[in-house]
Design an enzyme around this catalytic site. Structure first.
Site, PDB file in Angstrom:
ATOM      1  N   VAL A 106       0.859  -1.178   0.000  1.00 20.84           N
ATOM      2  CA  VAL A 106       0.000   0.000   0.000  1.00 20.84           C
ATOM      3  C   VAL A 106       0.899   1.233   0.000  1.00 20.84           C
ATOM      4  CG1 VAL A 106      -1.847   1.246   1.175  1.00 20.84           C
ATOM      5  CG2 VAL A 106      -1.738  -1.260   1.328  1.00 20.84           C
ATOM      6  N   CYS A 107       0.566   2.200  -0.855  1.00 24.50           N
ATOM      7  CA  CYS A 107       1.281   3.464  -0.887  1.00 24.50           C
ATOM      8  C   CYS A 107       2.786   3.234  -1.085  1.00 24.50           C
ATOM      9  CB  CYS A 107       0.973   4.241   0.393  1.00 24.50           C
ATOM     10  SG  CYS A 107       1.424   5.983   0.357  1.00 24.50           S
ATOM     11  N   SER A 108       3.627   3.877  -0.285  1.00 23.84           N
ATOM     12  CA  SER A 108       5.073   3.771  -0.463  1.00 23.84           C
ATOM     13  C   SER A 108       5.632   2.455   0.048  1.00 23.84           C
ATOM     14  CB  SER A 108       5.778   4.946   0.227  1.00 23.84           C
ATOM     15  OG  SER A 108       5.464   4.998   1.602  1.00 23.84           O
ATOM     16  N   THR A 126       2.778   3.348  -6.994  1.00 28.61           N
ATOM     17  CA  THR A 126       2.926   3.810  -5.619  1.00 28.61           C
ATOM     18  C   THR A 126       2.184   5.146  -5.531  1.00 28.61           C
ATOM     19  OG1 THR A 126       4.521   4.234  -3.838  1.00 28.61           O
ATOM     20  CG2 THR A 126       5.092   5.073  -6.018  1.00 28.61           C
TER      21      THR A 126
END
Length: 320
Positions: A106-108, A126
């Site tokens: 998830v995300c970074s 990302t």
């Protein structure tokens, strides 16, 4: 019913919603399918100690990563802690990531997977703010900056924060069917699924906001009038500039050309009408400024890889 295990990796300065968003999705499935053990959630940190999220929220670990049993889904969240990740965490991911039936970030969190070499030769995404950095630091990764989430084989990477919920719902739909995922989405008051290829941000956010007030106002006017005359000549006249001066100024202040900005606005408007209204394709094409269904179809195929009618069939939420 098959029980699936989910192991969530914890570390200091994690983005708490990257953890709790998908966790609430998996935990909520049981209420919908009538099996409280549909997913078994476990949380692990390097040493088994609690971690402090960037928000200050304390998150408890069930065990140390070294002691955690293999899981069907290995979930790696993001957050500021990914910028100075403990080398031991990278080494653990490098050793255990390839063994996970489904590896999710998830995300970074995708930056951690990339650092561990797990995304080499794969498509990934990302948070939009980190896409350029990810592409620069990890040239072996095929970074896709636009999608909400990207699935390449058994690895799935998602964009910022709430995109983790979208990806988790997609996994639930894959495991338990659309009806279960739809019921869960309704309980959580979220859309069943934003398509994975949906842009991470709107046309206005995709471009910078112009510094000059006339251009800022013009950006808003374009958004409110996608069916208007949005040629460079007409927009330049509205901004009281020559077409050449207007085109240069717009690009300098927004980072994109007037034509591309108009394309994004019209596509975004058409998608919303297809998702949220019963209007026919011909009516939507006129309202979005395409003029004809064929012009809109070409734009959809070029940008989204699907025709408007198919887009509506796949992505319009089913009425309750």
């Amino acid at each position: 019913m098959t029980q699936r295990s989910v192991l969530v990796v914890l570390f200091d300065d994690v983005q708490s919603l990257d953890v709790t968003g998908p966790a609430e999705v998996f935990a909520g499935v049981g209420r919908v399918v009538g099996d409280p053990a549909a997913y078994r959630l476990r949380f692990a940190s390097l040493d088994g100690a609690p971690v402090t999220a960037h928000s200050g929220l304390r998150l408890m670990a069930d065990s140390a990563l070294a002691d955690a049993a293999p899981a069907d889904i290995l979930l790696v969240p993001g957050g500021d802690g990914t910028r100075s990740a403990d080398p031991r965490l990278i080494n653990w991911l490098r050793a255990h990531g390839p063994r996970a039936p489904r590896l999710v970030s998830v995300c970074s969190g995708s930056m951690l997977l990339a650092e561990a070499g797990l995304l080499d030769g794969r498509r990934a995404t990302t948070h939009w703010a980190y896409c350029a950095e990810m592409a620069r630091r990890y040239p072996a990764v095929r970074v896709e900056p636009d999608p909400i989430f990207v699935r390449d084989g058994n690895i799935a990477t998602s964009a910022g924060v709430t995109a983790g919920i979208d990806l988790a719902l997609a996994l639930v739909e894959e495991d338990h069917g659309r009806a279960a995922a739809l019921g869960l989405a309704r309980n959580m008051v979220v859309f069943l699924r934003r398509p994975g290829n949906q842009a991470q941000f709107s046309a206005q956010l995709a471009a910078q906001t112009a510094q000059r007030e006339p251009l800022r106002e013009l950006q808003q006017w374009i958004t409110e009038h996608p069916d208007g005359d949005l040629s460079v000549e007409a927009l330049a006249q509205r901004a009281s500039l020559s077409p050449r001066h207007f085109a240069r100024a717009f690009h300098a202040e927004t980072g994109t050309t007037p034509g591309r900005y108009v394309e994004r606005v019209r596509l975004e408007h058409a998608r919303r009408l297809l998702e949220e209204t019963p209007s026919g394709v011909r009516e939507v094409s006129r309202a979005a400024g395409y003029g004809t269904p064929e012009a809109m179809r070409r734009a959809f195929v070029k940008k989204l890889g699907t025709a408007p009618a198919e887009y509506r069939r796949r992505f319009r939420p089913t009425p309750a």
